[in-house]
Design a protein around this motif. Structure first.
Motif, PDB file in Angstrom:
ATOM      1  N   ILE A  28      41.207  21.106  36.744  1.00 25.46           N
ATOM      2  CA  ILE A  28      40.993  22.496  36.335  1.00 25.46           C
ATOM      3  C   ILE A  28      39.681  22.979  36.939  1.00 25.46           C
ATOM      4  N   VAL A  29      39.710  24.145  37.558  1.00 25.64           N
ATOM      5  CA  VAL A  29      38.480  24.703  38.114  1.00 25.64           C
ATOM      6  C   VAL A  29      38.000  25.799  37.175  1.00 25.64           C
ATOM      7  N   GLY A  30      36.836  25.582  36.568  1.00 24.83           N
ATOM      8  CA  GLY A  30      36.242  26.582  35.686  1.00 24.83           C
ATOM      9  C   GLY A  30      36.381  26.220  34.219  1.00 24.83           C
ATOM     10  N   ALA A  31      35.224  26.167  33.545  1.00 25.52           N
ATOM     11  CA  ALA A  31      35.211  25.810  32.121  1.00 25.52           C
ATOM     12  C   ALA A  31      34.950  27.030  31.250  1.00 25.52           C
ATOM     13  N   GLY A  32      35.686  28.109  31.524  1.00 31.85           N
ATOM     14  CA  GLY A  32      35.678  29.268  30.625  1.00 31.85           C
ATOM     15  C   GLY A  32      36.708  29.031  29.529  1.00 31.85           C
ATOM     16  N   PRO A  33      37.018  30.073  28.746  1.00 32.61           N
ATOM     17  CA  PRO A  33      37.986  29.882  27.661  1.00 32.61           C
ATOM     18  C   PRO A  33      39.353  29.408  28.148  1.00 32.61           C
ATOM     19  N   ILE A  51      37.834  19.003  34.175  1.00 35.17           N
ATOM     20  CA  ILE A  51      37.396  20.350  34.578  1.00 35.17           C
ATOM     21  C   ILE A  51      36.181  20.195  35.483  1.00 35.17           C
ATOM     22  N   PHE A  52      36.142  21.008  36.528  1.00 34.26           N
ATOM     23  CA  PHE A  52      34.960  21.081  37.388  1.00 34.26           C
ATOM     24  C   PHE A  52      34.350  22.465  37.209  1.00 34.26           C
ATOM     25  N   GLU A  53      33.107  22.493  36.772  1.00 37.02           N
ATOM     26  CA  GLU A  53      32.422  23.747  36.437  1.00 37.02           C
ATOM     27  C   GLU A  53      31.147  23.844  37.268  1.00 37.02           C
ATOM     28  N   GLY A  60      31.785  29.811  30.304  1.00 33.74           N
ATOM     29  CA  GLY A  60      32.060  31.019  31.089  1.00 33.74           C
ATOM     30  C   GLY A  60      31.581  32.266  30.364  1.00 33.74           C
ATOM     31  N   GLY A  61      32.480  33.215  30.224  1.00 30.28           N
ATOM     32  CA  GLY A  61      32.119  34.507  29.637  1.00 30.28           C
ATOM     33  C   GLY A  61      32.123  34.541  28.120  1.00 30.28           C
ATOM     34  N   ILE A  62      32.292  33.393  27.476  1.00 32.87           N
ATOM     35  CA  ILE A  62      32.363  33.442  25.999  1.00 32.87           C
ATOM     36  C   ILE A  62      31.002  33.777  25.390  1.00 32.87           C
ATOM     37  N   ALA A 166      41.101  28.472  37.066  1.00 33.40           N
ATOM     38  CA  ALA A 166      40.629  29.166  35.861  1.00 33.40           C
ATOM     39  C   ALA A 166      39.215  29.669  36.136  1.00 33.40           C
ATOM     40  N   THR A 167      39.035  30.235  37.333  1.00 33.93           N
ATOM     41  CA  THR A 167      37.688  30.649  37.759  1.00 33.93           C
ATOM     42  C   THR A 167      37.334  32.079  37.349  1.00 33.93           C
ATOM     43  N   GLY A 168      38.163  32.691  36.493  1.00 31.79           N
ATOM     44  CA  GLY A 168      37.821  34.024  35.983  1.00 31.79           C
ATOM     45  C   GLY A 168      38.073  35.122  37.010  1.00 31.79           C
ATOM     46  N   HIS A 169      37.315  36.204  36.876  1.00 35.29           N
ATOM     47  CA  HIS A 169      37.519  37.397  37.716  1.00 35.29           C
ATOM     48  C   HIS A 169      37.571  37.057  39.214  1.00 35.29           C
ATOM     49  N   ALA A 170      36.831  36.039  39.625  1.00 37.53           N
ATOM     50  CA  ALA A 170      36.703  35.740  41.059  1.00 37.53           C
ATOM     51  C   ALA A 170      37.955  35.087  41.651  1.00 37.53           C
TER      52      ALA A 170
END
Ligand code: 48F
Length: 257
Positions: A28-33, A51-53, A60-62, A166-170
């Motif tokens: 998983i890429v990104g440790a946001g929600p 996960i790789f963050e 993330g944005g939480i 799971a890298t968010g907006h990007a």
């Protein structure tokens, strides 16, 4: 206490974890929600996942809630996940539940790790590994500090049967697939459509439909799914992120069968 023993303990146990993460079922890429929810449900299902963050902290944005007011809102479906994880919520109005952003971020991280997911922070995913007729088959990793310091240092790679962006907006992994590989995503245009302006209701409604295998071996989740499929952003309502992470885990488990 001996300094060198402390140093050996840290080095050996980190290297052991990293070696074990070199062959994963799901990376998983990104440790946001979305990424942390996916990791929790995968690990709970017995799937070997990490996960790789890229940042120092997970979440993330939480953490910042809405405009640094560290509260988040979830709807009834999202509240079910918070209830399951033992995270308290307060009903603001019917269908609107408020949670403490700090409790959400720390609990999500805790349950994912306790379920058996590994989380590697400070590691940036800078590329994907491609195999078997353009299937995403792994990730290319480097210390985030390497790019910050603009150092010319080659990365290392890990293999994974499935990757979750799971890298968010990007939506960074989908960008790599389209721009570097020229890959066609399973969107209307074959490309990243791009996130639309805020419309919380539609954004939350569409996110589950957008959470899918977008390229062979690559699932997109969370805000990355909205950006890839051209849905509106939704602001500090987080139920969709958690539900999307859960759905990404379910899709990955189906694909692994
Ligand atoms: O941005 P982020 O929280 O994504 P999410 O899980 O949740 C979105 C919400 O936070 C919010 C929202 C709610 O309605 O709109 O924005 O979809 O977490 C993404 C994580 O991915 C990391 C980044 O540091 C963040 O912690 N990340 C991004 N690119 C990379 C990465 C990369 N190349 N390598 C490693 N980590």
């Amino acid at each position: 206490m001996d300094e060198v023993t402390i140093s050996r303990a840290i080095t050996e146990s980190y290297i052991k974890d990293l070696l074990e993460a070199m062959e994963l079922d799901v990376a998983i890429v990104g440790a946001g929600p979305a990424g942390m929810a996916a990791a929790y449900y995968l690990a709970r299902g017995g799937v070997k996942t990490a996960i790789f963050e890229k940042k120092l902290s997970v979440g993330g944005g939480i953490w910042g809630g809405g405009m640094m007011f560290n509260k988040i809102v979830v709807q009834a479906e999202g509240k079910e996940i918070l209830d399951e994880l033992g995270i308290s919520t307060i009903q603001y109005q019917e269908g609107y539940y408020v949670a403490n952003a700090v409790e959400v971020a720390s609990t999500l991280c805790s349950v994912a790790v306790k379920a058996g997911a590994r989380i590697f922070n400070l590691l940036s995913v800078e590329d994907v590994v491609i195999r078997e007729a353009d299937r995403v088959s792994g990730l290319v990793l480097n210390w985030s500090a390497v790019s910050t310091a603009n150092l010319h240092i080659d990365p290392l790679a890990i293999r994974s049967k499935i990757v979750i962006d799971a890298t968010g907006h990007a939506c960074e992994i989908c960008h790599l697939v389209t721009e570097k590989l020229g890959g066609k995503l399973r969107t209307a245009t074959g490309k990243i459509i791009g996130e639309k302006p805020m419309w919380a209701e539609i954004g939350e409604k569409e996110i589950l439909g957008n959470t899918k295998e977008v390229y062979p071996g690559l699932i997109v989740a969370g805000m990355a799914a909205s950006a890839v499929f051209g849905s509106p952003r939704m602001g500090p309502i987080f139920g969709g992120m958690l539900l999307s992470g859960k759905k990404a885990a379910q899709i990955a488990m189906e694909l692994l069968k």
